[in-house]
Design an enzyme around this catalytic site. Structure first.
Site, PDB file in Angstrom:
ATOM      1  N   THR A 124       0.570   1.574   1.227  1.00 20.43           N
ATOM      2  CA  THR A 124       1.670   1.799   2.167  1.00 20.43           C
ATOM      3  C   THR A 124       1.436   3.140   2.879  1.00 20.43           C
ATOM      4  O   THR A 124       0.667   3.985   2.401  1.00 20.43           O
ATOM      5  CB  THR A 124       3.018   1.845   1.438  1.00 20.43           C
ATOM      6  OG1 THR A 124       2.933   2.852   0.422  1.00 20.43           O
ATOM      7  CG2 THR A 124       3.347   0.506   0.792  1.00 20.43           C
TER       8      THR A 124
ATOM      9  N   HIS B 277       6.896 -11.105  -0.798  1.00 14.54           N
ATOM     10  CA  HIS B 277       6.380  -9.861  -1.405  1.00 14.54           C
ATOM     11  C   HIS B 277       6.453  -9.932  -2.934  1.00 14.54           C
ATOM     12  O   HIS B 277       7.201 -10.735  -3.486  1.00 14.54           O
ATOM     13  CB  HIS B 277       7.239  -8.678  -0.957  1.00 14.54           C
ATOM     14  CG  HIS B 277       7.261  -8.446   0.518  1.00 14.54           C
ATOM     15  ND1 HIS B 277       6.323  -7.699   1.166  1.00 14.54           N
ATOM     16  CD2 HIS B 277       8.131  -8.867   1.481  1.00 14.54           C
ATOM     17  CE1 HIS B 277       6.602  -7.634   2.462  1.00 14.54           C
ATOM     18  NE2 HIS B 277       7.694  -8.342   2.684  1.00 14.54           N
ATOM     19  N   ASP B 278       5.772  -8.993  -3.592  1.00 16.91           N
ATOM     20  CA  ASP B 278       5.782  -8.964  -5.062  1.00 16.91           C
ATOM     21  C   ASP B 278       7.183  -8.758  -5.645  1.00 16.91           C
ATOM     22  O   ASP B 278       7.587  -9.443  -6.584  1.00 16.91           O
ATOM     23  CB  ASP B 278       4.803  -7.905  -5.603  1.00 16.91           C
ATOM     24  CG  ASP B 278       5.007  -6.520  -4.999  1.00 16.91           C
ATOM     25  OD1 ASP B 278       5.757  -6.385  -4.007  1.00 16.91           O
ATOM     26  OD2 ASP B 278       4.406  -5.560  -5.520  1.00 16.91           O
TER      27      ASP B 278
ATOM     28  N   GLN C 153       0.330  -5.136  -9.907  1.00 17.31           N
ATOM     29  CA  GLN C 153       0.457  -5.879  -8.641  1.00 17.31           C
ATOM     30  C   GLN C 153      -0.660  -5.555  -7.668  1.00 17.31           C
ATOM     31  O   GLN C 153      -0.723  -6.137  -6.594  1.00 17.31           O
ATOM     32  CB  GLN C 153       1.830  -5.618  -8.003  1.00 17.31           C
ATOM     33  CG  GLN C 153       2.044  -4.212  -7.470  1.00 17.31           C
ATOM     34  CD  GLN C 153       2.504  -3.224  -8.540  1.00 17.31           C
ATOM     35  OE1 GLN C 153       2.380  -3.475  -9.744  1.00 17.31           O
ATOM     36  NE2 GLN C 153       3.062  -2.111  -8.098  1.00 17.31           N
ATOM     37  N   TYR C 154      -1.554  -4.634  -8.035  1.00 13.43           N
ATOM     38  CA  TYR C 154      -2.704  -4.337  -7.169  1.00 13.43           C
ATOM     39  C   TYR C 154      -3.955  -5.095  -7.615  1.00 13.43           C
ATOM     40  O   TYR C 154      -5.030  -4.914  -7.042  1.00 13.43           O
ATOM     41  CB  TYR C 154      -2.984  -2.835  -7.118  1.00 13.43           C
ATOM     42  CG  TYR C 154      -1.808  -1.997  -6.671  1.00 13.43           C
ATOM     43  CD1 TYR C 154      -0.924  -2.456  -5.690  1.00 13.43           C
ATOM     44  CD2 TYR C 154      -1.569  -0.730  -7.216  1.00 13.43           C
ATOM     45  CE1 TYR C 154       0.168  -1.686  -5.279  1.00 13.43           C
ATOM     46  CE2 TYR C 154      -0.480   0.048  -6.805  1.00 13.43           C
ATOM     47  CZ  TYR C 154       0.375  -0.441  -5.843  1.00 13.43           C
ATOM     48  OH  TYR C 154       1.443   0.315  -5.445  1.00 13.43           O
TER      49      TYR C 154
ATOM     50  N   ARG D 294       2.599 -14.525  -2.453  1.00 14.04           N
ATOM     51  CA  ARG D 294       2.605 -13.135  -2.002  1.00 14.04           C
ATOM     52  C   ARG D 294       1.543 -12.989  -0.907  1.00 14.04           C
ATOM     53  O   ARG D 294       0.576 -13.753  -0.880  1.00 14.04           O
ATOM     54  CB  ARG D 294       2.260 -12.194  -3.167  1.00 14.04           C
ATOM     55  CG  ARG D 294       2.436 -10.731  -2.806  1.00 14.04           C
ATOM     56  CD  ARG D 294       1.972  -9.786  -3.920  1.00 14.04           C
ATOM     57  NE  ARG D 294       2.130  -8.407  -3.501  1.00 14.04           N
ATOM     58  CZ  ARG D 294       1.503  -7.371  -4.046  1.00 14.04           C
ATOM     59  NH1 ARG D 294       0.684  -7.558  -5.066  1.00 14.04           N
ATOM     60  NH2 ARG D 294       1.706  -6.155  -3.590  1.00 14.04           N
ATOM     61  N   HIS D 295       1.722 -11.998  -0.057  1.00  9.36           N
ATOM     62  CA  HIS D 295       0.672 -11.696   0.926  1.00  9.36           C
ATOM     63  C   HIS D 295      -0.608 -11.275   0.201  1.00  9.36           C
ATOM     64  O   HIS D 295      -0.580 -10.912  -0.969  1.00  9.36           O
ATOM     65  CB  HIS D 295       1.141 -10.591   1.877  1.00  9.36           C
ATOM     66  CG  HIS D 295       1.508  -9.324   1.178  1.00  9.36           C
ATOM     67  ND1 HIS D 295       0.573  -8.452   0.673  1.00  9.36           N
ATOM     68  CD2 HIS D 295       2.713  -8.812   0.854  1.00  9.36           C
ATOM     69  CE1 HIS D 295       1.176  -7.454   0.088  1.00  9.36           C
ATOM     70  NE2 HIS D 295       2.490  -7.640   0.167  1.00  9.36           N
TER      71      HIS D 295
ATOM     72  N   ARG E  37      -3.876  -5.563   0.588  1.00 10.31           N
ATOM     73  CA  ARG E  37      -3.584  -4.729   1.755  1.00 10.31           C
ATOM     74  C   ARG E  37      -4.043  -3.312   1.508  1.00 10.31           C
ATOM     75  O   ARG E  37      -4.396  -2.927   0.392  1.00 10.31           O
ATOM     76  CB  ARG E  37      -2.073  -4.731   2.023  1.00 10.31           C
ATOM     77  CG  ARG E  37      -1.247  -4.252   0.817  1.00 10.31           C
ATOM     78  CD  ARG E  37       0.142  -3.805   1.220  1.00 10.31           C
ATOM     79  NE  ARG E  37       1.046  -3.592   0.090  1.00 10.31           N
ATOM     80  CZ  ARG E  37       1.087  -2.496  -0.665  1.00 10.31           C
ATOM     81  NH1 ARG E  37       0.226  -1.497  -0.473  1.00 10.31           N
ATOM     82  NH2 ARG E  37       1.959  -2.383  -1.654  1.00 10.31           N
TER      83      ARG E  37
ATOM     84  N   LYS F 134       8.108  -3.486 -12.242  1.00 11.63           N
ATOM     85  CA  LYS F 134       8.634  -4.789 -11.814  1.00 11.63           C
ATOM     86  C   LYS F 134       9.774  -5.246 -12.729  1.00 11.63           C
ATOM     87  O   LYS F 134      10.793  -5.736 -12.276  1.00 11.63           O
ATOM     88  CB  LYS F 134       7.522  -5.844 -11.800  1.00 11.63           C
ATOM     89  CG  LYS F 134       6.373  -5.539 -10.851  1.00 11.63           C
ATOM     90  CD  LYS F 134       6.850  -5.354  -9.423  1.00 11.63           C
ATOM     91  CE  LYS F 134       5.846  -4.568  -8.607  1.00 11.63           C
ATOM     92  NZ  LYS F 134       6.402  -4.023  -7.354  1.00 11.63           N
TER      93      LYS F 134
END
Ligand code: NAG
Ligand code: NAG
Ligand code: NAG
Ligand code: NAG
Ligand code: NAG
Ligand code: NAG
Ligand code: NAG
Ligand code: NAG
Ligand code: NAG
Ligand code: NAG
Length: 472
Positions: free
Chosen positions: A87, A365-366, A47-48, A80-81, A84, A305
């Site tokens: 976190t 979101h993912d 997801q990155y 998805r956004h 980023r 996931k």
């Protein structure tokens, strides 16, 4: 108030100027193909990964083009956004790992020298500039794909936008509309006012909020005995795939004695440092690992996931039921029927949940998108993921985090009117440009199902998934 609205409008118009002049020569990211630099590595970051066009190689459906004789009458994007920073908790841990290496390494092996004076400057939680541009590009691409509808620019043809309330998601929605609008301005055939900037429904992520774009209500899922499944599956796999990598890192960084977890942190820094660069230039961390190791890493993220929000978790797909029922309402033009995470106040109002639009855009979101994909059964016919061996990635139509929920991931759900199906509307679902075959409702060679069979196949969602188990 009026003055305020004007300021916002002008601000956004000014911002679109940057869109048009962005230097596409130097960026690794492109409107149509997404991220294209070193695909053998960058498309295996789970997801990155920055969004890339997955394409149809080996897929059951050979093209995502609108089939001949068909016109699109409705399009929904679920996005998805964008990329980023890590976190907040991770950014502290990554920095601590760098600090530990720098304070304890007695020497640096070949290729590792950059670590000795690497300065940790990543922030936390927010979109990077590269991530904002990904969403601008996504808005342009969506406009161009659905140009015949988008250029009509008034009433039902103005995109209806909803977003989950976290800053990076709201900002992503705004950047997407900037791109959509810029493409409209550049389209000489566009008519109407366009209605930009568009109103947006922002759904709160506060505890207790009913939000189909952000999970949190289902207690047994959030806190129950199965809430550790994905961590456990990943831990098992980490112990297998990182052993040799950690040994190599430690032999090149004598004195440090990295743990398996810190190996993962150094791998994470490859995508995060990459997307912190405005052009997405690949970071030096990426070169510390081999292509095969990136495949193992992608698999590690995919396990998270699959066992978190996919069918590897008994309550995973149930988290995506609320949105799926909203999708059915939009596709069929009938009120939402759902007793899971929908907010009835919002969904019963034409102002916040209209049923007569042709273009819809939702931002999330993912994890939530993963739950929605599994609630829709989009990956029901793919292999389940073992926690002890990487399954062949390229041979079969595949479930992986990088193919489904990278940064700026997008699903399109289209309705089509086709000459070969007079009178019956058809549905197609496309995830990051790969057409889902929709075997679950008799998808044809183009991945098309009739609307009625598609809705029929969504019985899991229409029946509320396993929502009743949320409190047992
Ligand atoms: C874009 O980047 C290329 C390669 O670095 C450079 O030659 C070109 O001048 C840049 N164009 C603009 C408009 O900045
Ligand atoms: C990283 O850690 C160092 C040492 O504690 C600190 O000085 C620096 O401010 C931290 N950087 C970030 C971006 O948090
Ligand atoms: C959509 O429906 C709403 C409520 O029924 C109505 O107010 C609005 O005018 C309709 N919009 C279009 C574009 O048809
Ligand atoms: C993305 O949207 C945010 C919020 O509206 C804005 O501050 C930012 O400038 C936009 N990014 C770009 C590259 O225009
Ligand atoms: C539902 O939406 C309304 C309108 O935005 C909001 O006031 C209310 O708090 C929401 N309720 C829940 C349970 O999310
Ligand atoms: C790994 O998978 C096996 C087989 O599905 C399962 O029995 C086991 O519990 C899993 N282990 C972990 C730690 O998730
Ligand atoms: C680790 O290295 C050993 C020795 O080279 C090799 O036999 C083994 O297959 C490697 N394990 C993994 C998971 O790559
Ligand atoms: C490295 O750390 C592990 C614990 O994580 C410890 O068991 C091992 O002895 C340490 N090795 C060296 C060479 O310090
Ligand atoms: C929020 O969801 C709960 C659980 O499904 C439901 O009981 C409640 O009526 C919903 N609230 C609103 C405002 O829709
Ligand atoms: C996908 O599989 C689940 C679990 O077997 C099932 O409940 C659901 O109905 C399937 N979805 C579709 C669209 O076939």
């Amino acid at each position: 108030m009026a003055a305020m609205a004007t300021i916002v409008l002008w601000y956004l118009v000014a911002a679109t100027v940057r869109v048009v002049t962005a230097n596409t020569t130097t960026s690794c990211d492109h409107v149509n193909s997404g991220y294209t630099c070193s695909p053998q590595i960058s498309h295996y970051w789970g997801q990155y990964s920055p969004y890339f066009s997955v394409g149809q190689a080996d897929a059951p459906v050979s093209s995502d083009a609108v089939p001949e004789g068909c016109t699109v009458t409705f399009a929904q994007i679920l996005s998805r956004h964008g990329a980023r920073d890590p976190t907040a908790s991770k950014t502290t841990l990554y920095n601590a790992t760098i600090n530990r290496i720098q304070s304890s390494a007695t020497s640096y092996g070949p290729g590792y020298e950059f670590l000795s004076d690497f300065e940790y400057t990543l922030g936390a939680d927010q979109l990077t500039t590269f991530g904002q541009q990904e969403l601008i590009n996504s808005g342009i691409k969506f406009y161009q794909r659905y140009e015949a509808l988008a250029r009509r620019g008034e009433g039902q043809y103005v995109p209806f936008v909803r977003t989950s309330g976290e800053d990076r998601v709201v900002e992503s929605a705004q950047n997407w509309t900037q791109g959509f609008h810029a493409a409209r301005v550049a389209d000489q055939k566009a008519v109407g006012t366009g209605g930009y900037p568009y109103n947006m429904v922002v759904i709160s992520e506060d505890t207790g909020s009913n939000n189909t774009l952000d999970h949190g209500l289902c207690t047994a899922f959030e806190d129950g005995p199965d809430s550790d499944i994905s961590t456990n599956a990943q831990t098992e796999w980490i112990s297998i795939f990182t052993r040799n990598i950690t040994a190599r890192l430690n032999s090149n960084l004598p004195g440090v004695n990295l743990t398996a977890t810190e190996t993962i942190y150094l791998m994470d820094l490859c995508p995060f440092v990459t997307v912190a660069d405005v052009n997405g230039k690949m970071s030096e961390f990426c070169g510390l690992f081999t292509q095969n190791e990136w495949r193992s890493y992608d698999y590690y993220q995919s396990l998270g996931k699959y066992y978190g929000f996919g069918s590897g978790n008994p309550l995973g797909p149930t988290q995506g039921v609320g949105f799926t029922n909203e999708l059915i309402a939009r596709l069929t033009g009938t009120p939402v029927v759902d007793e899971t995470s929908t907010n009835h106040t919002l969904d019963n109002s034409a102002a916040t949940f209209p049923l007569n639009r042709t273009l819809y855009a939702d931002f999330s979101h993912d994890n939530d998108m993963t739950g929605i994909f599994w609630a829709m059964g989009l990956y029901n016919k793919t292999q389940s993921l073992s926690n002890t061996t990487v399954q062949s990635v390229d041979e079969l139509d595949w479930y992986s985090a990088s193919w489904t929920v990278p940064f700026a991931a997008r699903m399109y759900v289209e309705k089509l009117q086709c000459a070969d199906h007079r009178g019956e509307e058809l549905v197609r679902v496309i995830v990051n440009d790969r057409v889902r075959p929709l075997e679950t409702c008799g998808g044809d060679q183009y991945g098309r199902c009739t609307l009625s069979r598609f809705v029929e196949s969504l019985g899991f969602a229409r029946e509320g998934g396993d929502w009743s188990s949320c409190w047992s």
